[in-house]
Structures are given as structure tokens and as C-alpha cells.
Design a protein around this motif. Structure first.
Motif, PDB file in Angstrom:
ATOM      1  N   VAL A  20     -31.454   6.089 -85.680  1.00  9.83           N
ATOM      2  CA  VAL A  20     -32.620   6.655 -86.351  1.00  9.83           C
ATOM      3  C   VAL A  20     -32.775   6.048 -87.741  1.00  9.83           C
ATOM      4  N   THR A  31     -31.770   3.114 -88.678  1.00  6.35           N
ATOM      5  CA  THR A  31     -32.229   1.737 -88.488  1.00  6.35           C
ATOM      6  C   THR A  31     -33.719   1.685 -88.190  1.00  6.35           C
ATOM      7  N   SER A  32     -34.186   2.614 -87.359  1.00 11.45           N
ATOM      8  CA  SER A  32     -35.600   2.645 -86.994  1.00 11.45           C
ATOM      9  C   SER A  32     -36.487   2.829 -88.221  1.00 11.45           C
ATOM     10  N   GLN A  55     -38.964   0.101 -89.933  1.00  5.07           N
ATOM     11  CA  GLN A  55     -40.386   0.433 -90.024  1.00  5.07           C
ATOM     12  C   GLN A  55     -40.883   0.297 -91.465  1.00  5.07           C
ATOM     13  N   LEU A  78     -33.895   9.752 -81.564  1.00  3.50           N
ATOM     14  CA  LEU A  78     -33.860   8.291 -81.585  1.00  3.50           C
ATOM     15  C   LEU A  78     -35.050   7.717 -80.822  1.00  3.50           C
ATOM     16  N   ALA A 118     -38.137   8.310 -82.929  1.00  8.74           N
ATOM     17  CA  ALA A 118     -38.167   7.457 -84.113  1.00  8.74           C
ATOM     18  C   ALA A 118     -38.794   6.103 -83.798  1.00  8.74           C
ATOM     19  N   PHE A 119     -38.378   5.484 -82.703  1.00  7.37           N
ATOM     20  CA  PHE A 119     -38.932   4.174 -82.339  1.00  7.37           C
ATOM     21  C   PHE A 119     -40.308   4.315 -81.691  1.00  7.37           C
ATOM     22  N   VAL A 124     -43.346   1.598 -82.866  1.00  2.00           N
ATOM     23  CA  VAL A 124     -43.354   0.372 -82.060  1.00  2.00           C
ATOM     24  C   VAL A 124     -44.631   0.260 -81.209  1.00  2.00           C
TER      25      VAL A 124
END
Length: 209
Positions: free
Chosen positions: A114, A116-117, A121, A182, A185-186, A190
């Protein structure tokens, strides 16, 4: 193409309005008793979180509305208004919303994925916004529009994030499990970028729908 684009715009306008107005009403009085802030008590106690939080949420609310109307023919046909909203959008991101998001990211406690996402972003958001600004300074309108579509797609992640949290909650899955958050989050940004790329490939740079 035109029908799909119109549907996207109406969908976006509805949720941008709901999120922006709702956020301002919810946090306008700087109360720390809000549910979200209560679960961030340790972060709030550091003294860093609250300034970053308000910079991000109020900055994002403003730029979501300003950015949305930048893609309309009415605003685009009025250079002074388009330029003024553009400056508001870019400065709001680079000096308020994105820096606030970076600080908030440091306090994410839902796992590395999360973290990293949101970090990815936010970084792409800064990059695309900066490139959008630099390209228009060089009078490269076509590239400017493409970059700003990508930038706004990432800004719209604030809307889709809350939409998916609501959807997961309604469906009964909730967001308390790391793998669910998770996914959200993406999922919040995306697909937005993919839509922006689709628009960039299937519409003329200057022919705003």
C-alpha cells in the motif's frame, strides 16, 4: 467515442463534486475528532500529520474542480480563464496536495504494498503535472494535453479510492484486511491512467470533447 467520453465526464463531475464539497464540509473546522483522524492518533501526535493532511485534502478538493473544467471547450476557448485555472491546478498540486500526500504516506500502516502504491501514484502525479506545465511553456499543446490528462487521472484517484472503499464495504468485504486495501490502493489509480492513455490514443490532442 464521443458518447463514451461524455459518460466519463458526467461520472467524473458527479463524484468530484461529492468528494470536494463533502471534504470541505467534513474537515472545514479543523476538528481532530473525525473518525479517520482518530485512527491516526499516533501520526497526529507527531505534529507533522495534521498540516500535511489539510494541505492535501483541501488542496486536492480545489484542484479536482479546477482541473475538471480545464478539459471543457468553454474554458479552453477562454485563454485567460484556462491559464488561471491551470496555474491554480499546477501550484495546488506541487506546493500543497502532493507534498501533503508525501508526508501522509510516511504514516501508512497497511503494509509495504500500500505504501508503494501511494508513493508511486504521488510521484507520477508530480512528474506528469510538471511535464504538463513545462510542455505548455514550450508551446507544445498536444503533449501538454496528454500530460495533463495523465495528471488529472492520478488526481481523480482521490475519488476512485473512496468509491472503491465504499463499494468494498457495501459488498461486505470491508477494507480491514491488508490484501483488500492493497487491491483498492492500486485499483484507485492504475485504471485511471489506462483510461487517460486510451483518451490520448483515440482523440485528437486539441479537439477537446
Amino acid at each position: 467515442m464521443r458518447v463514451a467520453y461524455s459518460l466519463l465526464r458526467y461520472f467524473a463531475l458527479f463524484w468530484v463534486t461529492v468528494l470536494s464539497v463533502g471534504t470541505v464540509i467534513q474537515y472545514a473546522f479543523f476538528k481532530e475528532g473525525n473518525f479517520f483522524l482518530r485512527i491516526k492518533e499516533q501520526a497526529v501526535a507527531t505534529g507533522w500529520y495534521m498540516p500535511a493532511f489539510y494541505c492535501h485534502v483541501f488542496g486536492s478538493s480545489l484542484i479536482l474542480i479546477a482541473g475538471f473544467f480545464q478539459f471543457s471547450k468553454t474554458v479552453y476557448s477562454k485563454p485567460r480563464l484556462h491559464k488561471a485555472l491551470g496555474k491554480l491546478y499546477v501550484l495546488g498540486i506541487l506546493f500543497f496536495a502532493a507534498p501533503g500526500a508525501y508526508v501522509m504516506t510516511l504514516f501508512i500502516n497497511r503494509g509495504v504494498g500500500v505504501f508503494t502504491s501511494f508513493l508511486l501514484q504521488n510521484t507520477l502525479w508530480v512528474i506528469f503535472t510538471t511535464l504538463g506545465w513545462l510542455t505548455i511553456l514550450k508551446k507544445n499543446v498536444g503533449r501538454h494535453i496528454k500530460m495533463m490528462r495523465r495528471s488529472y487521472a492520478l488526481a481523480f484517484g482521490a475519488v476512485t479510492l473512496r468509491f472503491y472503499i465504499w463499494l468494498f464495504t457495501v459488498l461486505g468485504f470491508g477494507v480491514n484486511f491488508n490484501h483488500n486495501y492493497l487491491i483498492i490502493a492500486f485499483l484507485s489509480w492504475v485504471p485511471n491512467l489506462l483510461v487517460a492513455e486510451w483518451l490520448n490514443r483515440n482523440s485528437k490532442a486539441i479537439a477537446l470533447q
